[in-house]
Design an enzyme around this catalytic site. Structure first.
Site, PDB file in Angstrom:
ATOM      1  N   HIS A 190      -8.343  -3.527  -1.331  1.00 25.30           N
ATOM      2  CA  HIS A 190      -7.591  -3.662  -0.093  1.00 25.30           C
ATOM      3  C   HIS A 190      -6.484  -2.618  -0.012  1.00 25.30           C
ATOM      4  O   HIS A 190      -6.345  -1.910   0.997  1.00 25.30           O
ATOM      5  CB  HIS A 190      -7.004  -5.074   0.007  1.00 25.30           C
ATOM      6  N   GLU A 191      -5.670  -2.514  -1.080  1.00 23.16           N
ATOM      7  CA  GLU A 191      -4.556  -1.563  -1.043  1.00 23.16           C
ATOM      8  C   GLU A 191      -5.069  -0.127  -0.978  1.00 23.16           C
ATOM      9  O   GLU A 191      -4.476   0.720  -0.298  1.00 23.16           O
ATOM     10  CB  GLU A 191      -3.645  -1.760  -2.252  1.00 23.16           C
TER      11      GLU A 191
ATOM     12  N   GLU B  13      -4.233  -4.007   9.277  1.00 22.53           N
ATOM     13  CA  GLU B  13      -4.782  -5.002   8.358  1.00 22.53           C
ATOM     14  C   GLU B  13      -6.227  -5.399   8.661  1.00 22.53           C
ATOM     15  O   GLU B  13      -6.988  -5.699   7.738  1.00 22.53           O
ATOM     16  CB  GLU B  13      -3.879  -6.236   8.333  1.00 22.53           C
TER      17      GLU B  13
ATOM     18  N   HIS C  31      -6.104   0.920   2.509  1.00 23.41           N
ATOM     19  CA  HIS C  31      -4.979   1.302   3.368  1.00 23.41           C
ATOM     20  C   HIS C  31      -4.753   2.818   3.376  1.00 23.41           C
ATOM     21  O   HIS C  31      -4.100   3.333   4.295  1.00 23.41           O
ATOM     22  CB  HIS C  31      -3.701   0.607   2.903  1.00 23.41           C
TER      23      HIS C  31
ATOM     24  N   TYR D 123      -5.326  -9.916   9.638  1.00 25.60           N
ATOM     25  CA  TYR D 123      -6.221  -9.565   8.532  1.00 25.60           C
ATOM     26  C   TYR D 123      -7.665  -9.981   8.824  1.00 25.60           C
ATOM     27  O   TYR D 123      -8.566  -9.145   8.882  1.00 25.60           O
ATOM     28  CB  TYR D 123      -5.760 -10.252   7.244  1.00 25.60           C
TER      29      TYR D 123
ATOM     30  N   GLU E 277       0.783  -1.222   0.000  1.00 23.04           N
ATOM     31  CA  GLU E 277       0.000   0.000   0.000  1.00 23.04           C
ATOM     32  C   GLU E 277       0.819   1.279   0.000  1.00 23.04           C
ATOM     33  O   GLU E 277       0.389   2.305   0.546  1.00 23.04           O
ATOM     34  CB  GLU E 277      -0.928  -0.001   1.216  1.00 23.04           C
TER      35      GLU E 277
END
Length: 612
Positions: free
Chosen positions: A308-309, A331, A312, A394, A284
């Site tokens: 997801h990235e 996470e 971040h 996560y 990220e």
């Protein structure tokens, strides 16, 4: 949609004026941030592909918090040539010492800074074996003409290419001047130009304060394609158009997340598609997420990794874990926000499938872990954070937040999260700080809904609480029904199946599936040669278990061409279970090793040679 730089700067200046948050003790850094910290870095480096080294100097602005006359930095395999202080506008030499080598932490660098200097400069060069850098020869790239280099600094690998206070409790801004051989383009986690010109010297600025592990660099034969005004793809030419198509929904993801959790504060969000040797799905790095090419599937079925990235940018980059035992703060929140993005854009059905797959992965992963390593606020000691990397921060972290959402209601929990990202913007926080904030902002306002003892169970006890969410998917129920019919000789109706349904199908086939049914499945769907890397991974893992020899050459090819740990290490682990397969796996690994990242090498050598 995007805040002006003035507003961004004002937001974190206000945070600084209000006082830095209390910092968790970071046993993974030699930095003594309570004595002297380094809020700004000026980096000047030359990329030397022939020597596989970065060479140059790092200049820090000093923020003194007591009367100490020494600066403590982290290093790993760096050659420190000299140190200097800026006194009366003149650079003057100063003394430095290096401590003993620690197997996880590297070496402490102590620099004498006196009592008046405001800046320190360290001249150094990296080792060819730096754990945070990978150097690829032209033959290891798609274009075959130019070499490629990229960094992976998380969690504590920044110290292998910069002498730095390598703790996520530190936040710093940086400028950089990078010199490369002609014909190559350098990029960083900063304000990258979209120009096609390649002058050989590149200037970068990162005006928002970030933790050291988010400093990133890459250099190679890169092309650029814009997706929108604020999103572009950087990649080798062979994959540029495919990646731009694959990730075309990225601007919509940004808008969706802003609507839920507040403004995007990093100006641009670009994507760098790395060579297949990149050890992770994504990283990220702010303004320029590093992405594996294994998610360019041709059907946009794996774009949850982009979600997801991007997530971040709020959880991790904006609000950061203060130490690596608090990784769930990065996470867990990010996995939760990722799933909310996917639900908003692609519907509840797809989001539920991804949540259920993550839950299955967590349960499988926890079976391999010691109970103490299934704790969210994990006690690492001085173990390297890479050594205990798992699905726990996560998915267990994500389920913790899903639990809170279910208890307090989505509307209230969304307001809490939006305020959380605002109140802790550009700060690094510990689990204890989060608990205090949660109690004040949520638990106390809705008494008798969730107790602090329940919060402590989630954060400090191993495994999952009895009342933890257990995600399921109606789509997977239908897959299982089809599976039972197929095992009895029926046909599969897969025309509308996504990657997620295929993964659930393959991962849940009975381990006593017959050789005839393995061959039949391969014959009907050509799974041995499928190009979707996630589905291929699941099929090849099953092929190892079932000794399905027709997949053996594809397995070899897969291990030789992909370096993403999530995809290769479970295959090596399965191969290591029998002596014949272990011998074969070691032969393949030795061929693949030169193209693997140092992190991939470390993980898989432990699997293949751990008993030697």
């Amino acid at each position: 949609m995007y805040l002006s730089r003035f507003v961004i700067m004002l937001s974190f200046i206000v945070a600084l004026v209000a006082g830095q948050p209390a910092q968790a003790e970071d046993v993974h850094s030699y930095a003594r941030l309570n004595q002297v910290s380094t809020p700004h870095l000026e980096l000047n480096l030359t990329v030397d592909f022939e020597a596989r080294q970065l060479k140059g100097h790092a200049t820090y602005t000093l923020a003194r918090h007591d009367k100490t006359t020494q600066l403590y930095l982290d290093t790993s395999d760096l050659t420190i040539e000299r140190a200097e202080l800026l006194i009366d506008d003149q650079w003057q030499p100063t003394k430095f010492t290096l401590g003993d080598v620690h197997p996880s932490l590297g070496r402490e660098l102590i620099v004498d800074i006196g009592s008046v200097a405001k800046q320190v400069r360290i001249h150094y060069q990296t080792a060819p074996t730096a754990s945070g850098l990978q150097w690829l020869t032209p033959e290891q790239t798609a274009g075959k003409k130019h070499p490629f280099m990229f960094s992976q600094s998380q969690p504590i690998h920044s110290r292998s290419w910069i002498p730095i206070q390598d703790s996520p409790a530190l936040r710093l801004t940086y400028n950089a001047t990078i010199t490369t051989p002609k014909g190559l383009l350098a990029v960083m986690s900063a304000d990258n130009s979209l120009s096609d010109e390649r002058p050989g010297t590149y200037e970068f600025a990162m005006p928002q304060p970030i933790p050291p592990y988010l400093i990133a660099i890459a250099a190679g034969d890169l092309a650029i394609k814009s997706i929108s005004e604020n999103v572009a793809v950087f990649a080798e030419q062979y994959i540029l158009e495919d990646a731009a198509w694959e990730f075309a929904d990225t601007p919509a993801m940004i808008e969706t997340t802003e609507a839920m959790y507040g403004p995007y504060r990093w100006d641009r969000y670009d994507l760098l598609i790395l060579p297949p040797s990149f050890p992770f799905g994504g990283m990220e790095n702010p303004r320029l997420s590093f992405i594996t090419p294994t998610v360019v599937s041709g059907d946009r079925s794996l774009v949850n990794l982009i979600a997801h990235e991007l997530a971040h940018s709020w959880s991790g980059n904006l609000v950061t874990n203060a130490s690596w035992r608090d990784l769930w703060i990065n996470e867990g929140f990010t996995s939760y926000v990722e799933n909310r993005i996917m639900e908003a854009l692609f519907g509840e059905r797809r989001a539920n499938m991804e949540l259920a797959l993550g839950y299955q992965d967590l349960l499988d992963n926890m079976e391999l872990l010691k109970p103490q390593d299934t704790v969210l606020n994990i006690d690492l000691g001085t173990r390297h954070p890479d050594d205990v990397f798992s699905q726990v921060p996560y998915v267990k972290g994500q389920l913790f937040l899903v639990y809170l959402e279910q208890k307090f209601g989505r509307d209230m929990f969304d307001k809490f999260l939006r305020q959380y990202f605002e109140d802790f913007a550009f700060q690094s926080i510990s689990t204890e700080q989060f608990k205090t904030y949660l109690k004040r902002q949520l638990l106390d306002k809705q008494p008798d809904t969730v107790t602090m003892s329940k919060i402590n169970e989630w954060l400090h006890e191993p495994g999952l609480p009895e009342d933890a969410p257990k995600p399921t998917s109606d789509a997977f129920t239908q897959v299982e029904q089809q599976m039972q019919r197929w095992l009895k000789g029926g046909q599969l109706q897969t025309d509308k199946w996504t990657t997620h349904e295929w993964l659930h199908f393959i991962n849940n086939l009975p381990l006593d599936i017959s050789a005839n049914n393995m061959a039949r499945l391969d014959r009907e769907f050509n799974l041995t040669n499928i190009q979707n890397s996630e589905i291929a991974h699941a099929w090849l893992k099953l092929a190892i278990v079932k000794k399905y020899e027709p997949a053996r050459e594809r397995l070899r090819s897969y291990l030789l061409t992909i370096g993403r740990n999530k995809l290769v290490s479970p295959l090596y682990r399965e191969l290591a279970k029998t002596s014949d397969n272990l011998k074969w796996a070691r032969e393949v690994y030795q061929q693949a090793k030169p193209g693997y990242h140092p992190l991939t090498q470390t993980v898989n050598e432990a699997l293949l040679y751990g008993d030697n």
